[in-house]
Structure formats: C-alpha cells, structure tokens
Design a protein around this motif. Structure first.
Motif, PDB file in Angstrom:
ATOM      1  N   ASN A   1       0.906  -1.208   0.086  1.00  0.00           N
ATOM      2  CA  ASN A   1       0.104   0.056   0.017  1.00  0.00           C
ATOM      3  C   ASN A   1       0.868   1.264   0.069  1.00  0.00           C
ATOM      4  N   ARG A   2       2.140   1.180   0.144  1.00  0.00           N
ATOM      5  CA  ARG A   2       2.894   2.409  -0.031  1.00  0.00           C
ATOM      6  C   ARG A   2       3.396   2.917  -1.146  1.00  0.00           C
ATOM      7  N   PRO A   3       3.048   3.968  -1.572  1.00  0.00           N
ATOM      8  CA  PRO A   3       3.063   4.521  -3.030  1.00  0.00           C
ATOM      9  C   PRO A   3       4.611   4.411  -3.672  1.00  0.00           C
ATOM     10  N   PHE A   4       5.457   4.603  -2.968  1.00  0.00           N
ATOM     11  CA  PHE A   4       6.744   4.403  -3.671  1.00  0.00           C
ATOM     12  C   PHE A   4       6.923   2.876  -4.069  1.00  0.00           C
ATOM     13  N   PHE A   5       6.488   2.203  -3.488  1.00  0.00           N
ATOM     14  CA  PHE A   5       6.858   0.679  -3.746  1.00  0.00           C
ATOM     15  C   PHE A   5       5.850  -0.049  -4.530  1.00  0.00           C
ATOM     16  N   THR A   6       4.734   0.823  -5.169  1.00  0.00           N
ATOM     17  CA  THR A   6       3.949   0.522  -6.299  1.00  0.00           C
ATOM     18  C   THR A   6       3.457   1.144  -7.386  1.00  0.00           C
ATOM     19  N   GLU A   7       4.261   2.389  -7.409  1.00  0.00           N
ATOM     20  CA  GLU A   7       4.302   3.540  -8.374  1.00  0.00           C
ATOM     21  C   GLU A   7       5.462   2.827  -9.472  1.00  0.00           C
ATOM     22  N   GLY A   8       5.205   2.479 -10.785  1.00  0.00           N
ATOM     23  CA  GLY A   8       6.317   2.326 -11.750  1.00  0.00           C
ATOM     24  C   GLY A   8       7.197   1.188 -11.306  1.00  0.00           C
ATOM     25  N   THR A   9       6.816   0.331 -10.995  1.00  0.00           N
ATOM     26  CA  THR A   9       7.534  -1.086 -10.446  1.00  0.00           C
ATOM     27  C   THR A   9       7.535  -2.084 -11.471  1.00  0.00           C
ATOM     28  N   ASP A  10       7.025  -1.815 -12.652  1.00  0.00           N
ATOM     29  CA  ASP A  10       6.776  -2.996 -13.675  1.00  0.00           C
ATOM     30  C   ASP A  10       8.141  -3.791 -13.727  1.00  0.00           C
ATOM     31  N   LEU A  11       9.239  -3.089 -14.008  1.00  0.00           N
ATOM     32  CA  LEU A  11      10.675  -3.651 -14.166  1.00  0.00           C
ATOM     33  C   LEU A  11      11.145  -4.602 -13.035  1.00  0.00           C
ATOM     34  N   PHE A  12      10.774  -4.183 -11.752  1.00  0.00           N
ATOM     35  CA  PHE A  12      11.285  -4.781 -10.773  1.00  0.00           C
ATOM     36  C   PHE A  12      10.480  -6.217 -10.322  1.00  0.00           C
ATOM     37  N   ASN A  13       9.103  -6.091 -10.886  1.00  0.00           N
ATOM     38  CA  ASN A  13       8.434  -7.374 -10.855  1.00  0.00           C
ATOM     39  C   ASN A  13       9.091  -8.555 -11.596  1.00  0.00           C
ATOM     40  N   LYS A  14       9.844  -8.266 -12.677  1.00  0.00           N
ATOM     41  CA  LYS A  14      10.123  -9.365 -13.739  1.00  0.00           C
ATOM     42  C   LYS A  14      10.503 -10.411 -12.855  1.00  0.00           C
ATOM     43  N   GLY A  15      10.164 -11.696 -13.313  1.00  0.00           N
ATOM     44  CA  GLY A  15      10.570 -12.844 -12.324  1.00  0.00           C
ATOM     45  C   GLY A  15       9.977 -13.153 -11.258  1.00  0.00           C
ATOM     46  N   ASN A  16       9.040 -12.268 -10.751  1.00  0.00           N
ATOM     47  CA  ASN A  16       8.389 -12.539  -9.415  1.00  0.00           C
ATOM     48  C   ASN A  16       9.523 -12.941  -8.449  1.00  0.00           C
ATOM     49  N   LEU A  17      10.414 -11.993  -8.246  1.00  0.00           N
ATOM     50  CA  LEU A  17      11.599 -11.952  -7.213  1.00  0.00           C
ATOM     51  C   LEU A  17      11.375 -11.071  -6.097  1.00  0.00           C
ATOM     52  N   PHE A  18      10.320 -10.136  -6.363  1.00  0.00           N
ATOM     53  CA  PHE A  18      10.443  -9.017  -5.487  1.00  0.00           C
ATOM     54  C   PHE A  18       9.028  -8.856  -4.649  1.00  0.00           C
ATOM     55  N   TYR A  19       8.930  -8.892  -3.306  1.00  0.00           N
ATOM     56  CA  TYR A  19       7.987  -8.839  -2.489  1.00  0.00           C
ATOM     57  C   TYR A  19       8.369  -7.777  -1.554  1.00  0.00           C
ATOM     58  N   SER A  20       7.782  -6.338  -1.911  1.00  0.00           N
ATOM     59  CA  SER A  20       8.245  -5.302  -1.435  1.00  0.00           C
ATOM     60  C   SER A  20       8.017  -5.011   0.113  1.00  0.00           C
ATOM     61  N   ARG A  21       6.845  -6.008   0.691  1.00  0.00           N
ATOM     62  CA  ARG A  21       6.770  -5.891   2.151  1.00  0.00           C
ATOM     63  C   ARG A  21       7.924  -6.371   2.778  1.00  0.00           C
ATOM     64  N   ARG A  22       8.874  -7.081   2.421  1.00  0.00           N
ATOM     65  CA  ARG A  22       9.916  -7.397   3.019  1.00  0.00           C
ATOM     66  C   ARG A  22      10.667  -6.088   3.529  1.00  0.00           C
ATOM     67  N   ILE A  23      10.714  -5.019   2.744  1.00  0.00           N
ATOM     68  CA  ILE A  23      11.371  -3.890   3.377  1.00  0.00           C
ATOM     69  C   ILE A  23      10.570  -3.108   4.137  1.00  0.00           C
ATOM     70  N   GLY A  24      11.138  -3.021   5.441  1.00  0.00           N
ATOM     71  CA  GLY A  24      10.431  -2.577   6.629  1.00  0.00           C
ATOM     72  C   GLY A  24       9.493  -3.485   7.198  1.00  0.00           C
ATOM     73  N   GLY A  25       9.562  -4.830   6.903  1.00  0.00           N
ATOM     74  CA  GLY A  25       8.588  -5.656   7.534  1.00  0.00           C
ATOM     75  C   GLY A  25       9.098  -6.173   8.752  1.00  0.00           C
ATOM     76  N   ARG A  26       8.945  -7.480   9.151  1.00  0.00           N
ATOM     77  CA  ARG A  26       9.292  -7.969  10.668  1.00  0.00           C
ATOM     78  C   ARG A  26      10.684  -8.361  10.675  1.00  0.00           C
ATOM     79  N   PRO A  27      11.268  -8.198  11.739  1.00  0.00           N
ATOM     80  CA  PRO A  27      12.473  -8.263  12.144  1.00  0.00           C
ATOM     81  C   PRO A  27      12.987  -9.727  11.714  1.00  0.00           C
ATOM     82  N   SER A  28      14.256  -9.620  11.046  1.00  0.00           N
ATOM     83  CA  SER A  28      15.160 -10.936  10.963  1.00  0.00           C
ATOM     84  C   SER A  28      15.205 -11.855  11.846  1.00  0.00           C
ATOM     85  N   LEU A  29      15.158 -11.579  13.013  1.00  0.00           N
ATOM     86  CA  LEU A  29      15.523 -12.358  14.188  1.00  0.00           C
ATOM     87  C   LEU A  29      14.101 -12.600  14.698  1.00  0.00           C
TER      88      LEU A  29
END
Length: 828
Positions: free
Chosen positions: A319-347
């Motif tokens: 739902n964050r505009p920066f990660f939804t606007e104009g991201t078609d190139l980054f979705n190639k190959g289905n390797l990008f799930y932007s909710r990882r950025i700023g998501g739950r802690p690694s530990l």
C-alpha cells in the motif's frame, strides 16, 4: 457560459472542423460499413501559439485547422464493429513548446443517458470515458495512458505488453470536460514532462484514442485493435507532425507535512509531527530517479489480517506509493515482494526464545516492523528497447532489551541489523512483442545475520504474428547463513509453451525447484523441492452471439512430485467458465477435483516429514449483476468434500451495492466459511511426537465501503472490516512415519479465536495537480485467545470485547504539494 458551450457545439459541427460538407453524411455512413483496415491510421498534430484554455470547451481558433481523427471501431465485446454515426467520436491534437493538447467530442443522440458517476482518481466507476495512449518511441511495447471520465475524474496508467496496466503510476496532467446537448467534450493537456520520447527532431509517436459507452459496456478505439492479433500496445495508430520539441527539466519536489494523534485507553495519547520530501528527477529523456528522503506511510490502507492456521505466512498487498508506482521492471521474474522492506525483524520472536539465557525475559514490546530510513529507484527504457531498473532501500538497526530476572542486569539484543535491499533489472525488448531480462536481488545485513543474493534470467518470446509464445526462467540463489548453513544454494527454473491466438488456446509448463531455493529475503516463496507440470486448454468466443456477450472456458491439469521421495504432493484437474449475458450480467462456475491422495510436506513444519491428504472435490459458482444499475449484487457460493466421512467445507460471499446518485454509493460484503473435521498442526516440539488437531473452523467477515463525492476533486470515503474466526478442537492425532494420522489421548486444549476490527474515514482533496490534502480518522483493534476450553459464539459479546480497552484511535492530517522546478525557477 451558455454562449461558450453553444460556440463549442457549433464549431464541432461546422464543415471546417469536421473536414466535410453536410452532404458527406451519407459517405460516412457508407464508410462505417466497411471492414476495418489492418493498416495503421495516421494523424498529424498541429503546432499552436494560442493559449489553450482547459475548460472542456473546444472553441479556440487553433482547433479549427487541426486534422481530425474519427471512424472508431469496437474493441469489445463485438470486436471490429463500427461506431454508429449518431455516437461518433472526433479527436484533434495540438502542441506547443510545453505540452500536447487533445480535444475530443463524443457525440451522443441520448445525452441524458451519459453515465457520470463521480469517483476517486484512478477509478473509472460507472461512467463514460475518453482516453489516449501515447508511445513516444512507437515501439509497440510501453505506453502511457490518460483517461478522463464524463464526470471529470482522471485515470492514468503505465502499460506494457508483458505486465499490463500499472494504475499506481501517477502523472501530473490537466483535463476538463463539458456535457452538451450533442454529447460531451473533453480537453486534455499532457506536459512533455509526463511523457517519454526520443530526441529526434521530428517525432513519430504511437497513439491510440479510446472511448467507453458505459451504458452499453462497449469500448471503442480509433485504430482498429484485432482481439485475435497481438496486444493493445502493438496496434496503436501513428501521430506525426511534432517538430522541434524538447523535454523540459524533469525535476519535481513533493514536500509534505503530516500530523498524527494516537490514542489508546491503556497507553494514553501520543502526538507526532513529520516533515519530509519526495523527489522525482529526469536523469535523461528515458530515465527517472525517485527518492524518498523521510518516509511517511502513516495513511496507507490497513492490512486485512486473518487467523492463519497454515504453514505459510500471510501475504499482504503493498500500500506504500513508492513501492507500487512504476515498479513493473522490478516485478520481472516474480522475485520482488516489497513488504520485506521495513517488514518483520530477521530475528523472529520464537528464535529469540531459543537463543536467550534461561533467566532472561523480554522487557520491551516486540516490534512488528522495522523503520525505513530512505529509498531510491531509477527506471526507464532506451530508444533501443533496453529497460533498466535500480532500486535501493536501507532499514535501520533495531534492538530489544533483555532482563535477567536473577541478576537484574539488562542487555541489548539486536533483532534486525542495518540492512540494505537492492534490485537491478536489465530488460531488453525486441520485435515489439518479446523480451529477455536479467534480474538480481541482494539483501545485505550488517554483522552475523543472513545475507541473500538471487539472480534470474527471464525470457518471453512471441512469434511475429503473436500466435505462439515460449517463455521461461532460470533463477539461482546463494545465501550466507553464517551459523546454520554458510553456503546455501538453490535453483528454480521453468519453461512454458502455448498458443496465444484463436478461439482455442493452450499452454504447457514444466517447473523444477530444488530444496534450498529460498528467496524470502526480498521475495516470497512457499513451496520448494518439487517437479511440477501444468497444462491448460481454453475456449473463448471472439464476438458476441445470441446468448453471450463474452464466454471463456478453461481446463487445467496440474501435478507436483516431491524430489527427495518421489511422492505426489499435488494432483488436480479443474474446469471453469466465465461469461457475460446480453444484459451484461456476469456469471460462471467450475469444479476442482483431486482424484487421488497426496502428501503434504509443509503442514508438519518438520523437515522430511509429511502428512497424507485425502481425495478432494469442490464446486463453485458466481453471479455478478450489471454494475450500471443502481442496485447490483455479487454472490459466490461454494462447497467441497473429501473421501473421508464428515470432512468437508462450504461457504459463500454476498455483496450488495447501491448507487444512490452519481455522488453517493454504498457496498456491503459478507463472507462466511465453515470447515468441518479439518486437520492442522498443533504441536511439533518433539519431531518424533508430532501432534495434529482435528477441528472445526468458522470464519465470518463483514465489510462496508461508502463513498460521498463532493465534486470530482473532493471525496469522503468510509471503509470498515470486522473479522472473526474461531477454532473448536475435536480430538488429537499423532503423525506416523508414513503420513497417516492415528488417534492419541493428547489432552491439551486447542480451541482458539481471533477477531479484528478496522475503520477508516477519510477526506481527500486534490487542491491542485499533483497536490493533495488528506484527513484521516482510523480506529482498529484485535483480540486473540488460545487454549480456550470452549468458544463463546455470541456475536455481540465478541464485538463488545473487541471494542473494549483494545481500541486504538488515530487522527491524522497530511498535506502533499507538487512543485515543478521549472515553475519554481520562474518564481525565483
């Protein structure tokens, strides 16, 4: 004003503007009977030095001498049928040093029936609309689409032949409309800064005009688009005549100011004020840099959380505009799930419990997300078709306090180090319909935390006539776990071939994934270690018949074999169809059959263990009445059963909607699901003693969406959701080595419930192009109980408990303003 409207109608109907004499009406009617020509139409733009007033009234003298685009044909449902003369569409294009201007007249012999619902931006609703697609490189690959409804609401998208429309992309442009007794007019101004085009002195652009007649659910295009040949982007017309224009400095600032007031009965009130800025800079005619200096995502939509009883995490929308606007190139190959950025802690909290000292307890609240410090992205495409995308984001270091209950000493435990997320995409397009792409994602964490690198080669190849497609990918991952598995490597590869034209189409796909393929650091992936085969055949009608406006049926056959054991972990066949009636009501249905037992390697959540699942059969149907009517209804019942007696499920979704006027509408939704005698993991602490639970699960979701439009720049929206799911334990079973479940006298309690409530009430005002004021009131709460002896099924008590001390209130005001460097420079 009335005189000006009359002038508009007179000019649009004049022989000079139409380029014909009154006696040529018969010639046009005769021309409309002809079969559309496969040759691309051409239109010349006219240069103007006159100031064009964007008032929706096409009365400036410059319009009179401009060339006319007309003779629209239907795109759907009756592909190729000419637009009737009494509803003809006529379009002209002007340009100057700053922008191109589109003037369009949509004639209608029943103007009182023009549909004009006022909606939010990027929602065409139940309206007529006019739009234009612009491809500054005329390569048949990527275009920018701009649409304005008969109510004056704007819609725009970045579209390409591979991923379709990205409506999250927003440009700064102007438009206005006016309804007359002849139909309705539209004027559109597209600044060059909103477009991308080559540096050639004389430009040749791809262009397409389209118009929707909503009451008939018909879409028409200027250049004929054959539904059986290629994609929409490859069948645009040609715009020439553009000379000596240059892209201005594309430097835009979006400063913002936000205020938040959070209140809770337990924690009290807390206020926060934020200032920040987003920047968009055109590095060249083709490439753009986006940067967020101080992120503020406080007004993004809430997540629809559920009671997750399965082995996989719940996937959320971005739902964050920066990660939804104009991201078609980054979705190639289905390797990008932007909710990882700023998501739950690694530990994770569970892992923390494993590594902490025996006497230590967690003194802080465990954070659900990590703060994003900053992010940038660069994206664009060269004239030669090479698309380049680069995204980089940094999240901050996060720690919690651990208290030793014996010594009373405290220490800081890092649960997420300073982390860098990076994506690079190189996408080469060719032949106007094919592409080869290289993608690399990288996550680097400071210290002894997991790092991950994924590389992928992706290809999408189509024959010249767009009749067959060959596509696939090869993905390789390398992970440094530092402690557990310092050199973890994995592969995921697939190959697909299919026919993509005609009434009957098919595709076959093979997919191989190794056990250690884990791209969940910056992507999302649920299943590994299998070989899959998939087949599809479908039939569709290309033109309406006496029964259907549209009809499409599919048969899919899928299998998955686990690599290590060779056991079948997936096997199913399904049949489904979708159709629309002559009254534009939608309906369909299907059946899903799993004709044999399969083995689930994920539900036990223990390596090398699996559980048998029985044969399964499911059927569903849906009905969706025509949204053009004030009252419409969506209804979707379904039911499924297994070969085991009493183990079944059923449910339905019902959603009535009512449009009180063009300004006010209401949508209700209720979803109910009941699963009887289903199974799920309950305890696997001891891998030799894995306990499953036999249980009944009941879930209800009630939602409401309401819109009040003050005008086409101001709207009030109310969105609410009440969710309640409860689990009733029946008995417990022990998992055998062969995947069978046998009864055990395990005596723990398994009943639990989870409920949540969200309410958003927002006021949105587009105070100027690209500038928006938002006022939001939100309240939300969640309640979870585990180990209950019994479930209280009383709805009112559950709702009252949910609205008790857990209710959180948020009031926020956010102002985001658009500043164009060229305008600021003139001010200075």
């Amino acid at each position: 004003m009335l005189q000006k409207i009359a002038t508009c109608v007179t000019l649009l109907c004049s022989p000079i503007l139409l380029g014909q004499t009154a006696s040529s009406t018969e010639l046009i009617n005769e021309k409309l009977k002809n079969i559309p020509s496969p040759e691309k139409k051409r239109l010349s733009a006219s240069r103007t030095s006159e100031k064009i007033s964007l008032d929706g009234i096409i009365d400036e003298a410059s319009w009179q001498n401009a060339e006319l685009a007309r003779d629209f044909t239907m795109h759907n449902p009756d592909n190729g049928k000419p637009l009737a003369y009494e509803k003809r569409t006529e379009v002209k294009v002007l340009y100057d040093d700053d922008a191109i201007y589109i003037g369009a007249m949509m004639y209608d012999d029943e103007p009182q029936k023009i549909m004009r619902e006022i909606t939010q931006r990027d929602d065409d609703g139940s309206t007529d609309f006019f739009g234009v697609s612009v491809n500054g490189y005329n390569d048949g690959q990527q275009e920018f689409r701009f649409l304005v409804t008969a109510a004056g609401v704007q819609w725009d998208a970045n579209a390409n032949s591979t991923t379709g429309e990205d409506t999250s992309w927003d440009a700064i442009w102007e438009s206005n409309v006016k309804v007359t007794d002849q139909g309705w007019c539209a004027e559109i101004k597209l600044p060059y800064s909103a477009l991308r085009f080559s540096k050639d002195k004389e430009k040749i652009w791809g262009i397409q005009f389209f118009r929707q007649l909503r009451r008939y659910r018909q879409l028409y295009t200027w250049n004929y688009v054959d539904n059986n040949k290629g994609t929409f982007e490859q069948q645009s017309g040609i715009l020439n005549g553009l000379k000596d224009i240059k892209t201005p400095t594309r430097l835009f600032f979006f400063p913002y100011a936000s205020f938040y007031e959070n209140t809770n009965k337990i924690t009290g009130a807390e206020s926060q004020f934020k200032l920040g800025m987003d920047i968009k800079y055109g590095i060249s005619d083709a490439f753009t840099l986006d940067a967020i200096l101080v992120p503020d995502f406080g007004q993004t939509a809430f997540d629809n959380k559920i009671l997750n009883l399965g082995p996989f995490e719940q996937q959320f929308n971005e739902n964050r505009p920066f990660f939804t606007e104009g991201t078609d190139l980054f979705n190639k190959g289905n390797l990008f799930y932007s909710r990882r950025i700023g998501g739950r802690p690694s530990l994770r909290r569970g892992k923390l419990n494993e590594i902490k000292d025996e006497n230590e307890i967690l003194e802080d609240d465990y954070p659900e997300k990590i703060n994003l410090l900053n992010a940038i992205k660069i994206s664009g495409r060269t004239k030669q078709g090479l698309g380049i995308g680069f995204l980089n984001a940094i999240t901050e270091k996060e720690s919690v306090t651990m208290l030793d209950t014996v010594t009373q000493q405290r220490r800081k435990q890092i649960i997420e180090p300073l982390t860098n997320y990076n994506i690079i995409t190189l996408d080469q397009r060719f032949n106007k319909n094919s592409s080869v792409t290289f993608v690399n994602t990288n996550v680097t964490r400071n210290g002894e935390f997991r790092d991950a690198n994924v590389s992928a080669l992706v290809f999408d190849l189509n024959t010249k006539k767009n009749t067959y497609n060959l596509s696939g990918d090869f993905k390789y991952i390398k992970i440094n776990e530092f402690r557990d598995d310092p050199n973890k490597e994995g592969i995921n590869t697939s190959l697909s071939f299919g026919e993509t034209s005609g009434k009957i189409r098919f595709s076959v796909t093979g997919n191989y994934v190794t056990k250690k393929f884990d791209n969940n650091d910056l992507g999302i992936n649920f299943q590994t270690n299998f070989l899959g085969t998939y087949g599809n055949i479908n039939y569709r009608i290309l033109k309406p018949n006496s029964i259907f406006n549209t009809f499409n049926s599919n048969m899919n056959v899928n299998t998955q074999i686990e690599n290590t054991t060779g056991k079948l972990q997936g096997a199913n066949v399904n049949f489904n169809f979708d159709a629309t009636s002559k009254d534009n009501d939608g309906f369909g249905g299907g059946i899903f059959i799993r004709p044999t037992k399969i083995y689930d390697f994920y539900m036990p959540q223990v390596d090398r263990r699996y559980v048998q699942l029985p044969e399964y059969y499911e059927a569903w149907a849906y009905f969706s009445s025509n949204y053009n009517k004030k009252f419409a209804l969506d209804f979707n019942p379904w039911g499924g059963t297994t070969s085991e007696l009493g183990r079944n499920s059923y449910g339905f979704n019902i959603s009535p909607r009512y449009r009180f006027s063009n300004k006010v509408s209401l949508i209700l939704g209720y979803d109910y699901t009941k699963e009887s005698n289903t199974i799920g993991i309950y305890d696997n602490d001891d891998i030799t003693n894995i306990i499953f639970e036999k249980r009944d699960v009941t879930t209800s979701t009630l939602s409401l969406r309401s819109k009040i439009a003050i005008n086409n720049k101001m709207t009030i929206n109310v969105t609410s959701r009440y969710y309640w799911s409860y689990v009733e334990s029946k008995d417990f079973k022990k998992l055998g080595e062969d995947g069978d479940l046998t009864y055990t006298n395990y005596s723990d309690l398994g009943s639990q419930d989870f409920s949540s409530w969200n309410l958003d009430c927002s006021y949105s005002w587009w105070i100027a192009p690209g500038s928006q004021l938002n006022v939001l009131y939100r309240n939300y709460s969640a309640n979870s109980n585990e180990g209950l002896s019994r479930i209280d099924k009383d709805f009112s008590r559950n709702f009252n408990n949910l609205w008790g001390d857990n209710l959180n209130h948020t009031f926020s005001v956010s102002l985001r303003y658009f500043l164009d460097f060229n305008r600021v420079k003139n001010w200075i």
